[in-house]
Design a protein around this motif. Structure first.
Motif, mmCIF file in Angstrom:
data_model
loop_
_atom_site.group_PDB
_atom_site.id
_atom_site.type_symbol
_atom_site.label_atom_id
_atom_site.label_comp_id
_atom_site.label_asym_id
_atom_site.label_seq_id
_atom_site.Cartn_x
_atom_site.Cartn_y
_atom_site.Cartn_z
ATOM 1 N N LYS A 188 0.818 -1.217 0.000
ATOM 2 C CA LYS A 188 0.000 0.000 0.000
ATOM 3 C C LYS A 188 0.850 1.265 0.000
ATOM 4 O O LYS A 188 0.391 2.327 -0.398
ATOM 5 N N THR A 189 2.096 1.109 0.467
ATOM 6 C CA THR A 189 2.977 2.268 0.644
ATOM 7 C C THR A 189 3.819 2.576 -0.592
ATOM 8 O O THR A 189 4.747 3.379 -0.527
ATOM 9 N N ALA A 190 3.499 1.924 -1.726
ATOM 10 C CA ALA A 190 4.383 2.014 -2.900
ATOM 11 C C ALA A 190 4.042 3.156 -3.845
ATOM 12 O O ALA A 190 4.629 3.243 -4.928
ATOM 13 N N ALA A 191 3.149 4.061 -3.441
ATOM 14 C CA ALA A 191 2.754 5.143 -4.359
ATOM 15 C C ALA A 191 3.944 5.919 -4.935
ATOM 16 O O ALA A 191 3.911 6.301 -6.109
ATOM 17 N N PRO A 192 5.028 6.138 -4.162
ATOM 18 C CA PRO A 192 6.152 6.877 -4.752
ATOM 19 C C PRO A 192 6.803 6.163 -5.942
ATOM 20 O O PRO A 192 7.593 6.775 -6.663
ATOM 21 N N TYR A 193 6.447 4.881 -6.130
ATOM 22 C CA TYR A 193 7.098 4.111 -7.192
ATOM 23 C C TYR A 193 6.133 3.748 -8.318
ATOM 24 O O TYR A 193 6.383 2.826 -9.085
ATOM 25 N N LEU A 194 5.035 4.494 -8.410
ATOM 26 C CA LEU A 194 4.081 4.233 -9.494
ATOM 27 C C LEU A 194 4.610 4.732 -10.837
ATOM 28 O O LEU A 194 4.224 4.221 -11.882
#
Ligand SMILES: [Zn+2]
Length: 236
Positions: A188-194
């Protein structure tokens, strides 16, 4: 540089070759005076650099598998192997990590991680998932932990993941999330790597040497799937 020093240096450097070729080494007619030691001719002390230990493959016990295995899992512990292998860290140092995979893939997985090390593909950490409470994959992914065996289903589906067979590896999962069309992001915490166009260490793109380490061996890469696009996932 005096001629005798140059000759001595060449003879020292190429000594073995000269002897093998049967050539006569040039005689040094004037030995150097004692006050001028031929420092160039001194052998370099033997290197004391130690190589990291080779990879090991060994059986795993039920106790070692902890919460990552339970009796209804599709593989028995006897079919699994623990691999301890070296990897290249984000600190540019060599570290030792562990993954558990199906016995049929053990030798190949050793070769894969050894090749990733040679490529200097950085891995943040490599711990077996029993190190996380309940072997919870979300915790392992958020920790950017590279792992393989975990007896779990496919999120949102009613069948086993290939991880439950020890036949899948997730590589740097925070940097390489699984992106579902529903909007679900793993972790869930991977937004910076989208943004997958970024060129940062560890972030996988189609055709990257690190991806080809797997796909050239016949492994599937989840980064080529549609739903989810699973950038961290390789399976065979
Ligand atoms: Zn996976």
């Amino acid at each position: 540089m005096p001629r005798w020093i140059a000759t001595l240096a060449i003879a020292t450097a190429a000594g073995a070759v000269l002897v093998q070729c049967g050539s006569t080494p040039t005689r040094v007619e004037s030995p150097p005076p004692a006050t001028s030691p031929p420092f160039v001719a001194r052998a370099t002390p033997p290197t004391t650099r130690t190589s990291p230990p080779p990879a090991t493959v060994r059986p795993v016990s039920v106790a070692e598998l902890g919460p990552s295995w339970r009796p209804d899992c599709p593989v028995a512990p006897e079919q699994l192997r623990r691999i301890d292998v070296n990897y290249f860290g984000f600190d540019a140092k060599i570290h030792r990590g562990s993954v558990i995979v199906h016995e049929e893939l053990a030798a190949e997985v050793v070769a894969i991680f050894e090749q990733l090390l040679r490529l200097r593909y950085p891995i943040e950490k490599m711990r077996t998932v029993d190190n996380y409470p309940g072997a919870e994959d979300e915790l392992s992914m958020q920790d950017n932990n590279t792992s393989a065996f975990n007896c779990r289903g496919i999120p949102g589906a009613s069948r086993w993941s290939e991880h439950a067979f020890g036949r899948a590896i997730d590589l740097n999962p925070l940097l390489n999330p699984a992106i579902h069309q529903s909007g679900l992001l793993e972790p869930k915490t991977a937004a910076p790597y989208l943004d997958r166009s970024r060129i940062v260490p560890g972030l996988l793109h189609a055709g990257d040497p690190a991806v080809r380490v797997f796909t050239d061996r016949g492994w599937q890469w989840g980064g080529e799937w549609q739903d989810p696009v699973d950038y961290q996932h390789f399976e065979r």
